[in-house]
Motif scaffolding. Structure first.
Motif, PDB file in Angstrom:
ATOM      1  N   SER A 369     -21.007  -4.262   4.711  1.00 41.48           N
ATOM      2  CA  SER A 369     -20.767  -3.035   5.447  1.00 41.48           C
ATOM      3  C   SER A 369     -19.863  -2.076   4.670  1.00 41.48           C
ATOM      4  N   PRO A 370     -20.165  -0.778   4.719  1.00 35.14           N
ATOM      5  CA  PRO A 370     -19.263   0.199   4.101  1.00 35.14           C
ATOM      6  C   PRO A 370     -17.962   0.379   4.879  1.00 35.14           C
ATOM      7  N   TYR A 371     -17.886  -0.213   6.071  1.00 34.06           N
ATOM      8  CA  TYR A 371     -16.691  -0.054   6.898  1.00 34.06           C
ATOM      9  C   TYR A 371     -15.639  -1.138   6.658  1.00 34.06           C
ATOM     10  N   ILE A 372     -15.947  -2.103   5.797  1.00 36.76           N
ATOM     11  CA  ILE A 372     -15.026  -3.215   5.564  1.00 36.76           C
ATOM     12  C   ILE A 372     -14.178  -2.917   4.333  1.00 36.76           C
ATOM     13  N   ALA A 373     -12.879  -2.862   4.532  1.00 43.35           N
ATOM     14  CA  ALA A 373     -11.939  -2.646   3.427  1.00 43.35           C
ATOM     15  C   ALA A 373     -11.187  -3.941   3.155  1.00 43.35           C
ATOM     16  N   LYS A 374     -11.118  -4.350   1.916  1.00 40.29           N
ATOM     17  CA  LYS A 374     -10.404  -5.564   1.543  1.00 40.29           C
ATOM     18  C   LYS A 374      -8.915  -5.259   1.405  1.00 40.29           C
ATOM     19  N   ARG A 375      -8.094  -6.064   2.034  1.00 34.77           N
ATOM     20  CA  ARG A 375      -6.661  -5.883   1.955  1.00 34.77           C
ATOM     21  C   ARG A 375      -6.014  -7.211   1.554  1.00 34.77           C
ATOM     22  N   THR A 376      -5.251  -7.200   0.476  1.00 42.19           N
ATOM     23  CA  THR A 376      -4.638  -8.413  -0.065  1.00 42.19           C
ATOM     24  C   THR A 376      -3.199  -8.555   0.400  1.00 42.19           C
ATOM     25  N   TYR A 377      -2.842  -9.760   0.768  1.00 41.15           N
ATOM     26  CA  TYR A 377      -1.469 -10.106   1.117  1.00 41.15           C
ATOM     27  C   TYR A 377      -1.012 -11.260   0.239  1.00 41.15           C
ATOM     28  N   TYR A 378       0.243 -11.178  -0.148  1.00 41.10           N
ATOM     29  CA  TYR A 378       0.796 -12.135  -1.101  1.00 41.10           C
ATOM     30  C   TYR A 378       1.682 -13.143  -0.391  1.00 41.10           C
ATOM     31  N   LEU A 379       1.750 -14.345  -0.962  1.00 44.02           N
ATOM     32  CA  LEU A 379       2.562 -15.420  -0.409  1.00 44.02           C
ATOM     33  C   LEU A 379       3.943 -15.351  -1.056  1.00 44.02           C
ATOM     34  N   THR A 380       4.910 -14.851  -0.337  1.00 41.16           N
ATOM     35  CA  THR A 380       6.241 -14.660  -0.894  1.00 41.16           C
ATOM     36  C   THR A 380       7.269 -15.431  -0.057  1.00 41.16           C
ATOM     37  N   ASP A 381       8.476 -15.486  -0.557  1.00 41.13           N
ATOM     38  CA  ASP A 381       9.538 -16.162   0.189  1.00 41.13           C
ATOM     39  C   ASP A 381       9.835 -15.466   1.510  1.00 41.13           C
ATOM     40  N   ASP A 382       9.435 -14.193   1.644  1.00 36.58           N
ATOM     41  CA  ASP A 382       9.620 -13.454   2.889  1.00 36.58           C
ATOM     42  C   ASP A 382       8.409 -13.551   3.810  1.00 36.58           C
ATOM     43  N   ALA A 426       3.834 -26.901  12.015  1.00 40.86           N
ATOM     44  CA  ALA A 426       5.153 -27.457  11.699  1.00 40.86           C
ATOM     45  C   ALA A 426       5.090 -28.499  10.596  1.00 40.86           C
ATOM     46  N   LEU A 427       3.889 -29.053  10.335  1.00 40.89           N
ATOM     47  CA  LEU A 427       3.706 -30.060   9.287  1.00 40.89           C
ATOM     48  C   LEU A 427       3.081 -29.464   8.037  1.00 40.89           C
ATOM     49  N   SER A 428       3.028 -28.137   7.954  1.00 38.54           N
ATOM     50  CA  SER A 428       2.328 -27.449   6.868  1.00 38.54           C
ATOM     51  C   SER A 428       3.257 -26.483   6.150  1.00 38.54           C
ATOM     52  N   ILE A 429       2.797 -25.992   4.997  1.00 37.56           N
ATOM     53  CA  ILE A 429       3.455 -24.866   4.330  1.00 37.56           C
ATOM     54  C   ILE A 429       2.971 -23.599   5.024  1.00 37.56           C
ATOM     55  N   VAL A 430       3.894 -22.786   5.527  1.00 37.10           N
ATOM     56  CA  VAL A 430       3.527 -21.665   6.386  1.00 37.10           C
ATOM     57  C   VAL A 430       4.072 -20.358   5.819  1.00 37.10           C
ATOM     58  N   TYR A 431       3.216 -19.313   5.870  1.00 35.03           N
ATOM     59  CA  TYR A 431       3.606 -17.948   5.520  1.00 35.03           C
ATOM     60  C   TYR A 431       3.177 -17.034   6.661  1.00 35.03           C
ATOM     61  N   ASP A 432       4.127 -16.278   7.222  1.00 34.63           N
ATOM     62  CA  ASP A 432       3.854 -15.358   8.323  1.00 34.63           C
ATOM     63  C   ASP A 432       3.980 -13.913   7.860  1.00 34.63           C
ATOM     64  N   SER A 433       3.170 -13.057   8.469  1.00 32.66           N
ATOM     65  CA  SER A 433       3.319 -11.623   8.233  1.00 32.66           C
ATOM     66  C   SER A 433       4.371 -11.061   9.176  1.00 32.66           C
ATOM     67  N   ALA A 434       4.765  -9.830   8.934  1.00 37.62           N
ATOM     68  CA  ALA A 434       5.560  -9.104   9.924  1.00 37.62           C
ATOM     69  C   ALA A 434       4.670  -8.790  11.119  1.00 37.62           C
ATOM     70  N   PRO A 435       5.246  -8.528  12.297  1.00 39.19           N
ATOM     71  CA  PRO A 435       4.420  -8.140  13.444  1.00 39.19           C
ATOM     72  C   PRO A 435       3.571  -6.909  13.114  1.00 39.19           C
ATOM     73  N   LEU A 436       2.322  -6.917  13.547  1.00 37.11           N
ATOM     74  CA  LEU A 436       1.422  -5.806  13.266  1.00 37.11           C
ATOM     75  C   LEU A 436       1.901  -4.553  13.996  1.00 37.11           C
ATOM     76  N   ALA A 437       1.915  -3.441  13.276  1.00 37.85           N
ATOM     77  CA  ALA A 437       2.356  -2.181  13.863  1.00 37.85           C
ATOM     78  C   ALA A 437       1.264  -1.543  14.713  1.00 37.85           C
ATOM     79  N   VAL A 438      -0.012  -1.823  14.375  1.00 35.50           N
ATOM     80  CA  VAL A 438      -1.146  -1.249  15.107  1.00 35.50           C
ATOM     81  C   VAL A 438      -2.185  -2.347  15.303  1.00 35.50           C
ATOM     82  N   ASP A 439      -3.135  -2.087  16.201  1.00 36.03           N
ATOM     83  CA  ASP A 439      -4.241  -3.021  16.373  1.00 36.03           C
ATOM     84  C   ASP A 439      -5.082  -3.063  15.092  1.00 36.03           C
ATOM     85  N   VAL A 440      -5.641  -4.223  14.795  1.00 37.00           N
ATOM     86  CA  VAL A 440      -6.424  -4.431  13.578  1.00 37.00           C
ATOM     87  C   VAL A 440      -7.682  -5.211  13.934  1.00 37.00           C
ATOM     88  N   GLU A 441      -8.805  -4.797  13.360  1.00 39.42           N
ATOM     89  CA  GLU A 441     -10.060  -5.515  13.569  1.00 39.42           C
ATOM     90  C   GLU A 441     -10.479  -6.186  12.271  1.00 39.42           C
TER      91      GLU A 441
END
Length: 688
Positions: A369-382, A426-441
């Motif tokens: 689809s031309p409507y799909i944009a790829k967005r990359t997120y990195y695994l950081t200490d934050d 709780a038994l895994s390596i976990v990375y969380d994002s910040a709370p989403l500022a807007v709705d995302v599909e």
């Protein structure tokens, strides 16, 4: 997390253009009406001779009005006993199609139901040879206009794809549902190269199908001899599947993924978000070059008209529209609409189960689809970050039991769905994002790149993509699993060099999810998922190098105008499913059981069907993978008058040093007396 401004503007511009196309398509739909209903002629026994002398049997539903003939015919070709076990579904669709001028043929695969011959395995070349002959026979009948379609769900979907790969001349269109284009990676045997418990559960079910008795009312006095032949010929099928550890020629046979050009007839693919088979939908949409379209709803491994979870669809309208277009030449407008219609869930099924999944319908005119944009997120200490940042290597030692909240590959009920993931997180390596500022599909296939090392020659990695609500609950929206000896491909596994880092890329499955502002995304990484798959030996430790790791998400920028949904939705009653899953934890000893009730129902021909299973039991001691044990039991019974037959199939798998020990047993009973009993033990080297 939204798309860039340029991407949004491009999507908006395209949406205006496609919106006008959608309006035109909707107008065509409005003009097309279902053909008037007529009476149906049902033929309870049809016999089709094969070139090798075998007689295949089934049933036919024909338009009763001679003015409606010659008619096109739709074939469903599966091993699930059209005379009794599957008669309700066959009667429903036979009447629906034939009453609207489209004949329906339901033929039992050789060696099943009332058909002659023997069934030795799933998806054999001989099965496809027979299908080609059946299609030619149907097309040559005086009541047929020469045009044949083919449909089916699960096995029937595989059979439909595999038959279409042969391109029989009379096959004009197909509708495969809840199936896959790649048998090794996306069927009920292996998950990312890891041996799945479903391999054994499906094996128990399949053995009960292979060895079930024919109906004396259809085949006469020879039914006992036929049944005995089926029992004698039933192979240790679970062991056979387990012995084929890599993606060899055995699994490549019948896998469309390796030759999309083989299918030339129009194809309508149907799937559900709560079904693992959905992951093949975008691959087929992109890979096929024939006329094609797809629809994905909120349901699991079931039909669109049944739902589960809902909402369901008035599928009769859509299916008749499809066959009328391709088998009768009617101008239905079905190909003027979008390439993909899909349900946009606001929650995962487990959040709202047993009720319907809240959401709405969307559409894409093209895929990709031309409507799909790829967005990359990195695994950081934050946590998950939109840009690179400080990232410290992290280790994860196998607990052998991460995955208790993801118990089943294809869930058949609320308790088998992936529930709140916090305990596994709780038994895994976990990375969380910040709370989403807007709705995302999200719509598409997330991909994660990882740099890893392991301290053992054999190890696994599992990645779960979750959404975390403000109340802290964690819900799985996608996941991926890989046997790390398959890091360079599934065809030739290679041992891991202990301590040596390597890169992998892992897809997390085809998904759609609408995320709400305030929710967070979570990536949870673990060694293995038990009891979904067999654990790695020796409890390996993974080292993750997050500075070379990132996840890419498919973000959808919805068009300004979307095509109207032409198919009416149907509300269905909330249903938690019949299977009961229980978990017992006694210190480090863990046991997970799935039990089905012993049900009883009477088919239209008077056969009383009963049985249960496969009931399964998985046990393990934490940090001791060689204590893993899987067992299961399946019982099927058939009774009508003095015809009284039953089957009991069991399996058990344990690990012995570097091998699996697989025990299979099949027992048959007539009038309560055991008439057949065959145990089989196979020792299978684990290899790399």
């Amino acid at each position: 997390m939204g798309s860039t401004r340029r991407e949004l503007l491009a999507a908006a511009a395209t949406g205006i253009v496609l919106g006008s196309r959608a309006a035109a398509a909707a107008a065509d739909v409005d003009r097309w009406q279902l053909p008037a209903k007529g009476k149906v002629e049902r033929i309870e026994l049809v016999e089709i001779p094969m070139l090798d002398g075998i007689m295949l049997r089934g049933r036919l539903w024909l338009p009763a009005d001679p003015a409606a003939r010659p008619a096109p015919v739709v074939l469903e070709y599966i091993p699930y006993r059209t005379r009794d076990a599957y008669s309700a579904a066959d009667d429903h669709w036979g009447d629906v199609l034939a009453s609207h001028g489209i004949a329906f043929a339901r033929i039992d695969i050789r060696g099943t139901g009332d058909s002659d011959g023997l069934l030795h395995d799933e998806y054999l070349a001989s099965e496809q040879d027979d299908a080609v002959e059946i299609i030619a026979w149907l097309a040559a009948q005086s009541w047929c206009n020469g045009a044949v379609g083919m449909r089916g769900i699960s096995w029937g979907g595989f059979s439909t794809l595999q038959t279409a790969m042969r391109n029989p001349p009379a096959l004009k269109a197909i509708m495969p549902m809840a199936c896959s284009d790649r048998r090794y990676t996306d069927d009920a045997h292996y998950v990312g190269g890891c041996l799945g418990m479903t391999n054994f559960k499906w094996g128990a079910n399949f053995k009960a199908v292979m060895a079930a008795p024919p109906d004396p009312a259809m085949v006469g006095a020879k039914w006992q001899a036929m049944w005995r032949e089926r029992l004698e010929a039933s192979p240790p099928i679970i062991a056979r599947w387990t012995q084929h550890r890599s993606e060899d020629a055995y699994w490549r046979h019948g896998s469309l993924r390796f030759d999309y050009g083989a299918i030339q007839c129009p194809t309508y693919i149907v799937g559900g978000w709560a079904d693992a088979y959905v992951h093949s939908v975008p691959r087929m949409l992109e890979g096929l070059s024939c006329p094609r379209k797809a629809l994905v709803g909120p349901w699991g491994h079931t039909y669109a008209w049944l739902g589960g979870p809902g909402p369901a669809l008035d599928w009769a309208y859509e299916e008749i529209r499809w066959w009328s277009h391709w088998l009768r030449g009617a101008k239905t407008g079905i190909m003027d609409g979008p390439a993909l219609r899909f349900y946009r869930p606001d929650t995962v099924p487990a959040q709202s189960a047993p009720g319907a999944t809240p959401g709405s319908w969307g559409a894409e005119h093209a895929w990709p689809s031309p409507y799909i944009a790829k967005r990359t997120y990195y695994l950081t200490d934050d946590g998950l970050s939109p840009g690179p940042g400080k990232s410290t290597p992290r280790t994860h030692r196998s607990h052998n039991v991460v995955g208790l909240n993801t118990p089943e590959w294809v869930p058949f009920g609320q308790q088998e769905m992936p529930g709140d993931q916090r305990a596994d997180d709780a038994l895994s390596i976990v990375y969380d994002s910040a709370p989403l500022a807007v709705d995302v599909e999200l719509l598409g296939v997330p991909n994660i790149r990882l740099r890893l090392a392991a301290d053992r020659p054999a190890a696994q990695v599992a990645v779960r993509l979750c959404k975390v609500l403000p109340d802290g609950t964690s819900w799985r929206i996608g996941y991926g699993l890989l046997d790390l000896t398959h890091r360079n491909g599934h065809a030739a596994p290679e041992p891991v060099v202990p301590g040596k880092a390597f890169n992998i890329a892992l897809d997390l499955g085809f998904l759609a999810q609408r995320l709400q502002a305030g929710e967070r995304l979570r990536v949870a990484i673990s060694e293995g998922l038990w009891p979904l798959v067999w654990p790695s030996p020796d409890s390996p430790t993974l080292t993750l190098y997050p500075d070379a790791s990132a996840i890419t998400l498919p973000i959808r920028a919805a068009p300004l105008v979307e095509p109207a949904m032409p198919i009416a939705t149907v509300d269905i009653a909330a249903d938690a499913g019949a299977v009961k899953v229980t978990m017992d934890i006694d210190g480090d000893a863990i046991r997970v059981s799935g039990v089905w009730p012993d049900t009883r129902r009477t088919s239209a021909n008077g056969t009383i069907l009963s049985g249960f299973g496969p009931n399964t039991d998985a046990s393990i001691v934490r940090d001791k993978p060689n204590t893993c044990r899987w067992t299961g039991e399946k019982v099927s019974r058939y009774r009508r008058g003095d015809w009284d037959c039953s089957l009991r199939v069991t399996f058990a798998v344990v690990e012995s040093q570097s091998s699996w020990v697989v025990d299979e047993r099949i027992e048959a009973f007539q009038n309560g007396k055991r008439v057949f009993d065959r145990p089989h033990r196979t020792v299978i080297a684990r290899g790399v």
